[in-house]
Design a protein around this motif. Structure first.
Motif, short mmCIF file in Angstrom:
data_model
loop_
_atom_site.label_atom_id
_atom_site.label_comp_id
_atom_site.label_asym_id
_atom_site.label_seq_id
_atom_site.Cartn_x
_atom_site.Cartn_y
_atom_site.Cartn_z
N PHE A 173 0.81 -1.21 0.00
CA PHE A 173 0.00 0.00 0.00
C PHE A 173 0.84 1.26 0.00
O PHE A 173 0.36 2.35 0.28
CB PHE A 173 -0.94 -0.01 1.21
N GLY A 174 2.13 1.10 -0.28
CA GLY A 174 3.02 2.25 -0.33
C GLY A 174 2.54 3.25 -1.37
O GLY A 174 1.77 2.92 -2.27
N ALA A 175 3.01 4.49 -1.21
CA ALA A 175 2.54 5.59 -2.06
C ALA A 175 2.76 5.30 -3.55
O ALA A 175 2.01 5.75 -4.39
CB ALA A 175 3.26 6.87 -1.68
N ASN A 176 3.81 4.54 -3.86
CA ASN A 176 4.13 4.32 -5.27
C ASN A 176 3.37 3.16 -5.89
O ASN A 176 3.55 2.84 -7.05
CB ASN A 176 5.63 4.06 -5.44
N GLU A 177 2.60 2.49 -5.08
CA GLU A 177 1.95 1.28 -5.57
C GLU A 177 0.83 1.61 -6.55
O GLU A 177 -0.03 2.44 -6.30
CB GLU A 177 1.39 0.51 -4.36
N ASP A 178 0.88 0.95 -7.67
CA ASP A 178 -0.18 1.11 -8.66
C ASP A 178 -1.41 0.36 -8.16
O ASP A 178 -1.36 -0.83 -7.87
CB ASP A 178 0.30 0.53 -9.99
N VAL A 179 -2.52 1.09 -8.05
CA VAL A 179 -3.73 0.49 -7.46
C VAL A 179 -4.16 -0.77 -8.21
O VAL A 179 -4.59 -1.76 -7.62
CB VAL A 179 -4.88 1.52 -7.44
N LYS A 180 -4.00 -0.77 -9.51
CA LYS A 180 -4.42 -1.93 -10.29
C LYS A 180 -3.69 -3.21 -9.89
O LYS A 180 -4.20 -4.31 -10.04
CB LYS A 180 -4.15 -1.67 -11.79
N ASN A 181 -2.44 -3.03 -9.41
CA ASN A 181 -1.66 -4.21 -9.07
C ASN A 181 -1.86 -4.70 -7.65
O ASN A 181 -1.35 -5.76 -7.29
CB ASN A 181 -0.16 -3.94 -9.30
N VAL A 182 -2.58 -3.92 -6.86
CA VAL A 182 -2.71 -4.27 -5.45
C VAL A 182 -3.31 -5.65 -5.31
O VAL A 182 -2.83 -6.49 -4.54
CB VAL A 182 -3.55 -3.22 -4.71
N GLY A 183 -4.35 -5.93 -6.09
CA GLY A 183 -5.03 -7.22 -5.99
C GLY A 183 -4.09 -8.38 -6.25
O GLY A 183 -3.99 -9.30 -5.43
N SER A 184 -3.32 -8.29 -7.34
CA SER A 184 -2.47 -9.42 -7.66
C SER A 184 -1.28 -9.51 -6.72
O SER A 184 -0.83 -10.59 -6.37
CB SER A 184 -2.01 -9.37 -9.12
N HIS A 185 -0.79 -8.33 -6.27
CA HIS A 185 0.26 -8.39 -5.26
C HIS A 185 -0.27 -9.03 -3.99
O HIS A 185 0.40 -9.81 -3.35
CB HIS A 185 0.76 -6.97 -4.93
N TYR A 186 -1.49 -8.68 -3.69
CA TYR A 186 -2.07 -9.18 -2.45
C TYR A 186 -2.25 -10.68 -2.49
O TYR A 186 -2.27 -11.34 -1.46
CB TYR A 186 -3.41 -8.48 -2.19
N ARG A 187 -2.33 -11.24 -3.68
CA ARG A 187 -2.51 -12.67 -3.82
C ARG A 187 -1.38 -13.42 -3.11
O ARG A 187 -1.62 -14.35 -2.35
CB ARG A 187 -2.56 -13.03 -5.31
N ASN A 188 -0.13 -13.00 -3.38
CA ASN A 188 1.01 -13.64 -2.72
C ASN A 188 0.92 -13.50 -1.20
O ASN A 188 1.13 -14.45 -0.46
CB ASN A 188 2.32 -13.02 -3.21
N THR A 189 0.58 -12.27 -0.76
CA THR A 189 0.45 -12.04 0.68
C THR A 189 -0.67 -12.89 1.26
O THR A 189 -0.55 -13.44 2.36
CB THR A 189 0.14 -10.55 0.95
N ALA A 190 -1.74 -12.99 0.51
CA ALA A 190 -2.90 -13.77 0.98
C ALA A 190 -2.54 -15.24 1.14
O ALA A 190 -2.95 -15.89 2.10
CB ALA A 190 -4.06 -13.60 0.00
N VAL A 191 -1.74 -15.78 0.20
CA VAL A 191 -1.34 -17.18 0.32
C VAL A 191 -0.57 -17.37 1.62
O VAL A 191 -0.81 -18.32 2.38
CB VAL A 191 -0.45 -17.61 -0.87
N ILE A 192 0.35 -16.44 1.89
CA ILE A 192 1.15 -16.55 3.10
C ILE A 192 0.26 -16.48 4.34
O ILE A 192 0.45 -17.22 5.31
CB ILE A 192 2.25 -15.46 3.11
N SER A 193 -0.72 -15.61 4.26
CA SER A 193 -1.67 -15.49 5.38
C SER A 193 -2.41 -16.80 5.60
O SER A 193 -2.52 -17.30 6.72
CB SER A 193 -2.63 -14.33 5.08
N VAL A 194 -2.90 -17.40 4.53
CA VAL A 194 -3.64 -18.65 4.63
C VAL A 194 -2.74 -19.75 5.19
O VAL A 194 -3.13 -20.52 6.09
CB VAL A 194 -4.21 -19.05 3.25
N LEU A 195 -1.51 -19.83 4.68
CA LEU A 195 -0.58 -20.86 5.14
C LEU A 195 -0.26 -20.66 6.62
O LEU A 195 -0.16 -21.62 7.38
CB LEU A 195 0.71 -20.84 4.31
N GLY A 196 -0.13 -19.40 7.02
CA GLY A 196 0.15 -19.08 8.41
C GLY A 196 -0.93 -19.64 9.32
O GLY A 196 -0.65 -20.18 10.40
N GLN A 197 -2.19 -19.51 8.89
CA GLN A 197 -3.27 -20.07 9.69
C GLN A 197 -3.19 -21.59 9.76
O GLN A 197 -3.41 -22.20 10.80
CB GLN A 197 -4.62 -19.64 9.09
N LEU A 198 -2.84 -22.20 8.62
CA LEU A 198 -2.83 -23.66 8.55
C LEU A 198 -1.79 -24.30 9.45
O LEU A 198 -2.02 -25.36 10.03
CB LEU A 198 -2.57 -24.11 7.11
#
Lengths: 550, 550
Positions: A297-322
């Motif tokens: 979410f840094g100032a330079n982040e292109d909003v369009k890419n947030v979703g796909s960037h978040y995908r990697n973070t989301a996987v890590i989040s899911v694995l962390g729960q598991l």
């Protein structure tokens, strides 16, 4: 008497071996040269070990086996060591890392390209000698080394000619899987068999789907033919933990899509929605969440890419729960987060490198991060059906390889590119640009003037133009043209008695004339429009012009 | 109990094998790439055969030998063929030429570069796996093919980095020697033993001198140690014929010097003296004399070069006299004249290609022209004595190689470059320019900021600069500098907490600092003048500047 007749040897490659001609050699070489350039830029040094190793050092065999030839080509030196051809480039690296441990820099980054040999049953397209192209880092405990290899793999594929978007480097971690096993109560020594069944089941997700994998986790599965495969016999609770892992990817997809939508709806940078969804990302993440969030979410982040960037973070989040409270599992998740952190800092987004829990390769061998490069475009298989091209490279961390020599554990991580598969992919995408143009052929009209013809060839070669004089029997001119055709020659040079007298040469454009070349006589040939007669002194310039036009 | 202890394997290359590291790999590769470029320009296509051949097809062995491992590494497939590693690149070419005879262009020009294996006693500098670099033309009966290979060899040596004047390609013809034998009355089947002694004696001219060779042609020779070598027992008359051959080179030198002097004295182009001496050149020359004379005394000929050009012609003249009426001998002389004619038409003067009757290589194998590339500069041997570098390549015509497979004789001619010797020569002359500069090293001052450091490395690499992050344990900064030193790193990048806060990085010029790097602490290091502190954003530009200055 017939016994005494000399039997001629068969002119044949041994079964399972083959020869490579012309463009087959240069295309592979050009590809490997480009990859080597990337490896070099990453600080990796070439290593060329001998093809022959002692069987003892290759270490695949039991000492009491009389003839250790399973899988390798081996032979015994007269009353001495058993020797064998190397079956991969990693075993020789382990030997080198141990043998030269006091002289090599540490960490030692090396690449190796060359043939390896397998004494296996050959099949269609499967040969007993083939090329490997490896890069490994020995002596680097940090997962920065794994991150580096993933980035280098992406660069190498692009350098070889695979365009961005046509490949993805997938990263997973053996430790995460160990953590999931622990949570599912499958970590004990007595659970070895169950773990094996579970691993094999996960590996089959692409083929069997979630339902098939679930069946194998429980009682077992009956396939279409009616054959029954015994399952791991897990309880529903245990199976659910494993299935959570299997579904981690799609769960992350959902979460990523969700936050992507929310972020797009609200203010880009720091809306309350974005913040609240970021909490989702933190679930189960033990480190680096803040850094990741900042990156996302840094100032330079292109909003369009947030979703796909978040995908990697989301996987890590899911694995962390598991992985729950599993120490090794959390370590694995942290390592993935750190790898992600590093490759993102180098600008490798999820269009190039993704965390993918589905990567389950050679798990008996790897001890930490594992990675795989997959080509994402479709090709037609032998039955004309579309299918994804699939994996062209893979590797991971294997920390115990040198230990068998020295007793000391030395961390190592590395990747191997499947040379033949990558070449096939480049062919499928039409990205092989090897120059298959043959030489300019100077024909021989008068064999007493061989020195004149060879003089022409000499001039052309000195000007950097690929050229040849016809050196077979010149009597039949048709044979000379057939030869030029077979050589994919672009131009034939002709100088008969008349031309010699008038101080000229004839240039024939053979690419235009290729169709009739098979049976042409000199007369037919001379009547074709695609020919010019030029002064002998203009030979080189005229050839250059004709080549340039094309 | 000690029996049960696990014995660790030795980390060793098998006896007689070795590994090649870094520059050893890239230097050889760079040299072979340059040679391949020349071969390509001459119309030669690469061929890469498998390392493994059937023993039957390699054909060095008797069928009744139980284990055919003399000279090669061989093993038996389970109840099937004996297989072996190729011992050169010519035997596989013969197999390929026979196996694909209906598909290959004819003539077939091919080059091959790769390792071969010899099961021989290893010695100092002699390994059981080494590289060969061959070019051959199969199916060309014309000696124009031999001439082409001689010219190509000269070009290849220059491309590799051997300057003109530092090498000479020497050409001889087996048929001339056969003719001399005939004239000396040594051509009968019953004279096999004598011919062998004569050939070996001629081959020793450099070591024994004319007197020693003469002794071996007669009764025999006692060497300094008192050992007696039995001679061929030739009559004085027979011996004189052979000695005429041995002295052909120096006789030609005398004649060349003589005519050179005369031509220089009189009018350059067509003085009566020049004409009368031209008659000398015609003695014994059965063809091409007129063409050669024209080439020698043509209007464009530089008078200074007449003498040295005449040297080649003079050799042919002398040889023509020696072979008398021998049909094969005259054929051999004609072939040499034609080769000379062709290479001269391509501009290869005697500074590059010479006729030399002293070339007596592998005569049991070759059937026509033989050639050898010799490096003419001196190096110091292991005892500090000056000696000529000597031969780096050799080859010739061998017309019966494919016949054992097909029953049909196929003419072939080719050359093999000694890869290791040529590399050694380039080293001796300081003509190896492989870039041994190591990568720029980004050091790790704070392991929590790994992603920052890796980001710097990523930027440098993306800019095409070879760079690495230190991936060992970063705790001891001295180790990082030792590592940079071992890697021949030109620059170290340092960013500690202070620099990070002020948004800068420090660049250290390591080539200046190499001497103190071994034991430097960070403090000493920082005080050296050869360092700059630049804004983080200027990293790439500043590194480029520092690299360019050097």
């Amino acid at each position: 008497m017939s016994d005494a007749k000399i039997r001629r040897p068969r002119a044949e490659t041994p079964k399972g071996f083959r020869d490579y001609f012309g463009a087959e050699v240069t295309e592979r070489k050009a590809m490997l040269d480009k990859i080597a350039e990337v490896y070099h830029r990453y600080g990796f040094d070439p290593l060329e070990t001998s093809a022959v190793e002692t069987v003892e050092s290759l270490g695949k065999f039991l000492p009491d086996v009389d003839r250790p030839n399973e899988g390798v080509f081996a032979w015994q030196e007269d009353g001495s060591d058993w020797l064998a051809l190397r079956y991969d480039l990693t075993a020789p690296l382990a030997r080198v890392a141990a043998q030269y441990r006091n002289d090599l820099p540490s960490p030692y980054r090396r690449y190796a390209m060359g043939p390896v040999w397998r004494n296996e049953k050959p099949g269609p397209g499967r040969f007993r000698q083939f090329y490997q192209c490896d890069a490994d880092t020995v002596g680097a405990p940090s997962v920065a080394a794994d991150a580096e290899i993933c980035a280098m793999l992406a660069d190498a594929l692009e350098a070889a000619g695979i365009e961005r978007g046509d490949y993805v480097v997938k990263v997973n971690n053996r430790k995460v899987l160990n953590g999931v096993m622990e949570v599912a109560g499958l970590s004990g020594d007595d659970k070895h068999a169950e773990r094996g069944i579970v691993l094999r089941a996960i590996d089959k997700i692409d083929r069997l789907g979630a339902e098939g994998v679930r069946a194998l986790l429980g009682e077992g599965r009956k396939d279409e033919s009616g054959d029954f495969t015994k399952g791991a016999g897990l309880s529903d609770e245990q199976a659910e933990v494993v299935m959570g892992f299997v579904r981690a990817g799609s769960l992350a997809d959902e979460r990523a899509a969700e936050i992507s939508k929310l972020v797009a709806m609200g203010d880009a940078a720091s809306s309350a929605d974005g913040q609240s969804n970021l909490d989702l990302a933190r679930d189960g993440l033990t480190v680096s969440a803040q850094k990741l969030a900042a990156a996302l979410f840094g100032a330079n982040e292109d909003v369009k890419n947030v979703g796909s960037h978040y995908r990697n973070t989301a996987v890590i989040s899911v694995l962390g729960q598991l992985v729950g409270n599993s120490v090794v599992g959390n370590q694995g998740v942290d390592e993935l987060a750190e790898i992600l952190d590093i490759v993102q800092s180098q600008g490798y987004g999820p269009d190039r490198i993704v965390i993918d829990p589905g990567v389950v390769r050679g798990l008996g061998y790897y001890t930490g991060p594992v990675y795989e490069a997959e080509l994402t475009f479709e090709i037609l298989d032998e039955k004309g059906r579309k299918r994804q091209f699939g994996s062209v490279a893979g590797g991971g961390r294997y920390d115990d390889l040198v230990k068998r020599f020295t007793g000391q554990a030395v961390p190592a991580t590395g990747v191997s590119i499947g040379v033949d598969r990558l070449l096939a992919a480049l062919h499928a995408k039409g990205r092989i640009s090897a120059d298959t143009t043959g030489p300019v052929i100077v024909t021989v009209m008068d064999r007493d003037r061989m020195a004149d013809y060879m003089g022409m060839v000499g001039e052309l070669r000195a000007a950097g133009i690929r050229a040849e004089c016809y050196l077979g029997n010149p009597k039949n001119f048709g044979n000379q043209l057939k030869y030029a055709d077979k050589r994919h020659s672009p131009i034939a040079i002709i100088q008969g008695g008349n031309e010699a007298e008038s101080g000229t040469v004839i240039l024939k454009d053979l690419i235009l004339g290729a169709q009739i070349a098979q049976n042409a006589t000199l007369e037919e040939w001379k009547d074709r429009p695609a020919q010019v007669e030029v002064p002998r002194a203009d030979l080189v310039a005229a050839v250059r012009r004709m080549l340039d036009i094309r």
